[in-house]
Scaffold this motif. Structure first.
Motif: not given
Length: 1023
Positions: A909-918, A974-976
């Motif tokens: 759902i975050f395709e093309g957006k910046q995320v922070t994940i651990e 996030v790249v799909v």
């Protein structure tokens, strides 16, 4: 004039490439040379093959030395003489019990082990000539075929020697070890490396003379003008030597007959082929029968009958021992191989290209790569050596690599370690280096590619019609199998084609998993692991493939393969066969992996393929995927004959790329395309694809064989995941570290338990869903201790307490500490800190001897231990220390609970957006962009245990480096692409870990220890 010349196969001594030696001789007008490398015949056959191209008649022999001390030179009068020399040299190159590794043994081959010292006088061998160095010869008599070699510096001495009256026994000895001053300098560096000493401390006795260079015949004759008889003797001696080998490869030199009768061989092969029809096909159709008839005719015509029968015999033995194996290589394209059970790939079902397997133009037999479990291969090798007379392993030339050369030469020049580290990493500006450091760089590049020592080919075995020593000397590595001194390329040049007996852990996993299921789930019917037809239709396996849930499964578990399976939506056998070859680096490098994915997913894209290419390869949409495609394209697109096309394919592997015959075929390809009117740009593009692809691609039959093994492991993973993970752990894991397979077992409902004194063995075992890690996982636990524990328990039952264990198992305090810290005594119900205190009081530091059982047991003093409870966090750090990873969730070791809610399941759902994940780091793949800049692909686990795939482009990779194992905070886009989700990283940092609780409040614990020891001393004095 040249009775004693060396190439760089005089290991860590000579500096001349064989081809350079011949070119120098040709330039000087020399028409005959004797190649006599030091204790080696590695270069002999290649030298003999190339010599006629330089108008030189080759003479072959050996310079027998102890270290650098020359004892004598032996020259072969003819091929029989060369056989005798090889046998003689091989008698000295036997196993040295004092050498532990093959590398050490091979590196010592130029020195020879002390028990194999070469004598001062040679054994008189038929058809050989022996030349002793005049300066060191101590005898007075020489036999008919013995001579003294006189060097230029010996001439004045000779004038006053009794030997001046026996000139018929003297010849000229002009040793050639290097070409010029740089070659001499290189020689000295190699000698310093060999002696592990500084160049400045290299003794003169360990060096050659600076005069051991290639002089012209005129210079030599002028120097010996006062002794023309020596010139005449030398020329006569060379004239009497005549050795010849057939390099045409028209007839293989492998064992020519299996039954010692070629007609009987063919009848046996035919009987076996037709006898295998029922097992493989039931009732065959006309296509099968026609293919059998065609193959049998060509196999007989090409003289490959015994080659098939020998492979059949090896695998018949393997089946009798219930060994698992996989037959692959180009031979998997053969229906005869399928009928003889050499392979499990049906070439008719897969429409495998017959001409890749064999054609009338092909001179070498097809490749059969036979994989066995790593546990079974040695027995197979012993069987081959027992069954066939003229057998040897093939060597490989382990060469100086640049980085290793920098380190070796840095030590030779006396550079400090810190400076050597910088140079070996390439992190320097050459223009700012001092003169000495520049020399390290210059000579490191110069010796790059020089042979350093002889190793063993991964699986190549020769079975020759003639004795192996007819072609080469052999040395004996520690395992005790005679090994050639030449490699597989030279072997093929002379018509000796290897049998590939390889090992892999994947087959061990499959075999062990079947056995583990048998003992852990005895209520189930036996597994038929060879029922591949059923596996191909199994829905569970299809689901694993579609979703790339193949961790632990052969060839399909790596991050790259996992992503490719998703991109191709693979869920069937043929799709997996293609994927197994598409993943190879050549396809990716040529840019055709992406093109294949596009054409696979979007049928309209297939129209963009060139019509000729699409017609040649309709199954792969005009994209070269398999090795056969190179032959097809070269034959149908480039107009080459099948023989020329196969030569082109083989040349692409790199082994023959510089050979003239390959270069001619390459030119023929371009000429044919030009003459047939194909656009030059198109021809260049097709050639680019061939060139970048062919050396790395699989034959289709090879990929199909891999896919069969993949299906077997996928079946086990689908139905018996816990047992399969246990087998994976017991066979050394796979692509990943053992920790990930432990995690995978947990994800499938397994309960992971540390080793237990009463249940564990060296290897991991499973009871129901409880998995007990093996003692072998404990890095510092000694094998002899593991054997003592398990044998004592098996003989006399479970241990009931720590006292009982100490009484029955001789063990040092260091070893019992490891077991207690890993909670291996948890069955006692006691705190492990208490057990550690007690063990220190009751166990000796050093175990002297095994305990002897007596009638009355010694009563051990019971001590009251202090109350020092341990926590689960302390257990985790003990596990990290002893296992290399914690058995708890690693996210529990963060100093502060995380508030980041993002998981892998949210990324779409975050395709093309910046995320922070651990994510918890699993693996890193280093690679480089087209312009050579470093970048990475990362694999992590999120908090739910699912994979995060990351891409670290050069700028980010340089700024945010990986800092070892642990949990990272990853920020990026996030790249799909083709249903695969990845994160293009823009920022990354490794999160901290809680302070090791075992070492907190150290002073308090130290005081407790001091007080406890004081109480013990008081108690002992009272007792």
């Amino acid at each position: 004039m040249y009775l004693n010349t060396h190439t760089y196969y005089s290991l860590r001594y000579g500096t001349i490439k064989p081809k350079d030696l011949l070119e120098t001789a040709q330039e000087l007008g020399v028409d005959c040379i004797a190649l006599t490398d030091i204790n080696s015949t590695s270069a002999c056959l290649d030298f003999a093959r190339m010599a006629p191209e330089h108008a030189i008649r080759p003479v072959l022999g050996v310079d027998f030395r102890n270290g650098v001390q020359q004892q004598f030179i032996m020259l072969a009068k003819n091929n029989e003489g060369f056989l005798n020399i090889n046998r003689y040299l091989s008698s000295f190159l036997r196993e040295n019990p004092g050498i532990d590794t093959l590398g050490e043994l091979a590196a010592a081959s130029s020195k020879l082990p002390s028990e194999a010292t070469i004598p001062e006088r040679a054994k008189i061998l038929p058809y050989t000539y022996i030349i002793y160095p005049y300066a060191s010869f101590k005898g007075n008599e020489l036999s008919k075929n013995e001579f003294l070699g006189v060097k230029m510096e010996d001439i004045n001495r000779l004038k006053f020697s009794p030997w001046k009256h026996r000139l018929e026994k003297l010849v000229i000895l002009q040793t050639v070890s290097f070409q010029n001053k740089k070659g001499f300098n290189t020689h000295r560096l190699l000698r310093a490396i060999d002696n592990n000493t500084l160049l400045s401390k290299l003794p003169l006795s360990e060096q050659a003379s600076e005069k051991d260079i290639f002089l012209s015949s005129e210079e030599i004759k002028e120097a010996f003008a006062a002794f023309p008889k020596l010139i005449e003797n030398t020329e006569t001696l060379l004239d009497q030597c005549n050795i010849a080998f057939d390099f045409s490869k028209d007839t293989p030199n492998n064992q020519s007959s299996y039954t010692h009768n070629e007609a009987l061989d063919f009848r046996l092969l035919k009987k076996l082929a037709y006898g295998g029809i029922h097992y493989r096909y039931g009732v065959p159709d006309d296509n099968v029968l026609l293919r059998i008839k065609k193959e049998l005719e060509i196999i007989q015509q090409k003289g490959f009958v015994s080659y098939f029968l020998i492979n059949w015999k090896i695998l018949k033995y393997a089946r009798s021992k219930e060994y698992f194996y996989v037959g692959r290589g180009s031979g998997a394209n053969s229906v005869i191989a399928y009928l003889l059970r050499i392979t499990d790939v049906d070439p008719i079902e897969l429409d495998l290209y017959f001409e890749r397997f064999i054609n009338l133009y092909r001179k070498n037999p097809p490749d059969f790569d036979i994989d066995f479990s790593w546990k079974d291969r040695d027995d197979i090798t012993q069987f081959i050596f027992r069954s066939f007379k003229n057998t040897a392993l093939i060597t490989v030339y382990n060469t100086f690599k640049y980085k290793a050369s920098v380190r070796e030469l840095g030590k030779v020049f006396g550079l400090p370690k810190a400076e050597i580290d910088v140079l070996s990493k390439g992190d320097y500006n050459y223009n700012t280096l001092d003169k000495l450091t520049r020399l390290v760089i210059v000579y490191s590049k110069y010796i790059q590619g020089f042979p350093n020592y002889l190793g063993i080919h991964a699986g190549g075995i020769l079975i020759s019609e003639k004795p192996i020593h007819y072609y080469t000397a052999t040395f004996m590595p520690p395992k005790g199998f005679a090994t050639t001194q030449f490699d597989m390329v030279v072997a093929e040049d002379i018509g000796l084609y290897k049998f590939d007996i390889l090992s892999q852990r994947g087959l061990g996993k499959i075999k062990d998993a079947v056995a583990i299921v048998r003992y852990n789930r005895p209520e189930l019917p036996p597994i038929d692991i060879h029922d591949i037809k059923r596996f191909k239709q199994d829905e569970r396996i299809k689901d694993l493939l579609r979703n790339a849930k193949a961790i632990g499964c052969f060839y399909v578990e790596s991050p790259a393969m996992r992503m490719l399976l998703r991109k191709l939506r693979v869920d069937d056998y043929l799709g997996l066969v293609a994927a197994s070859s598409v993943i190879r680096p050549g396809v990716a490098k040529s840019g055709m992996m992406r093109e294949y994915i596009l054409r696979y997913r979007y049928p309209e894209r297939r129209k963009e393929a060139h019509p000729v290419m699409l017609d040649i390869m309709p199954e792969t949409y005009g994209v070269m995927v398999y090795q056969e495609d190179v032959i097809k394209v070269a034959h149908y697109f480039g107009g080459l004959t099948l023989g020329e096309a196969d030569m082109l394919r083989r040349g692409m592997s790199g082994k023959f790329r510089s050979r003239d015959e390959f270069l001619k075929v390459k030119q023929q390809f371009f000429d044919n395309c030009h003459n047939s009117g194909k656009p030059e740009a198109l021809t260049q593009e097709i050639w680019r694809q061939i060139e970048s692809f062919a050396g790395y691609a699989f034959a289709k039959g090879h990929s199909a064989s891999y896919a069969v093994e993949s299906y077997q492991s996928l079946f086990l993973k689908a139905y018996y995941p816990l047992e399969y993970m246990v087998a994976t752990l017991n066979n050394g894991g796979g692509f990943y570290r053992p920790e990930l397979y432990v995690h995978e077992a947990r994800m499938h409902g397994g309960t992971i338990l540390p080793p237990c004194i009463n249940y564990s063995y060296s290897q991991t075992i499973i009871h129901g869903k409880e998995i007990y890690l093996g003692f072998g996982f404990l890095h510092s636990l000694e094998n002899k201790v593991i054997k003592k524990i398990t044998s004592e328990r098996d003989s006399n039952g479970y241990f009931i307490s720590l006292d009982d264990f100490i009484e029955r198992v001789p063990i040092s305090i260091e070893q019992i500490n490891i077991l207690i810290k890993m909670n291996a005594f948890r069955f006692t119900g006691r705190n492990k800190r208490e057990l550690l205190w007690e063990a220190h009081m009751k166990t000796s530091k050093v175990v002297v001897e095994t305990h002897i059982q007596t009638l009355f047991k010694t009563e051990r003093i019971s001590y009251k231990t202090p109350d020092l409870p341990n926590t689960s966090l302390e257990d985790a750090f003990d596990e990290i220390e002893l296992l290399g990873f914690p058995l708890c969730d690693p996210f529990e070791l963060l100093p502060d609970p995380s508030t980041n809610p993002v998981r892998v399941k949210h990324l779409l759902i975050f395709e093309g957006k910046q995320v922070t994940i651990e994510g918890y780091l699993v693996s890193i793949k280093n690679t480089a962009t087209s312009d050579g800049k470093g970048m990475y692909f990362g694999t992590f686990l999120d908090r739910d245990g699912y994979f995060i795939d990351t891409v670290h482009f050069p700028q980010v990779a340089a700024r945010y480096r990986f800092r070892g194992k642990g949990i990272y905070s990853i920020t990026g886009k996030v790249v799909v692409e083709f249903d695969c989700i990845s994160i293009e990283v823009s920022k990354m940092e490794r999160l901290g870990m809680i302070e090791d609780p075992r070492y907190s409040d150290v002073l308090l614990k130290a005081n407790s220890v001091k007080n406890f020891n004081r109480r013990v001393r008081i108690n002992n004095s009272n007792n």
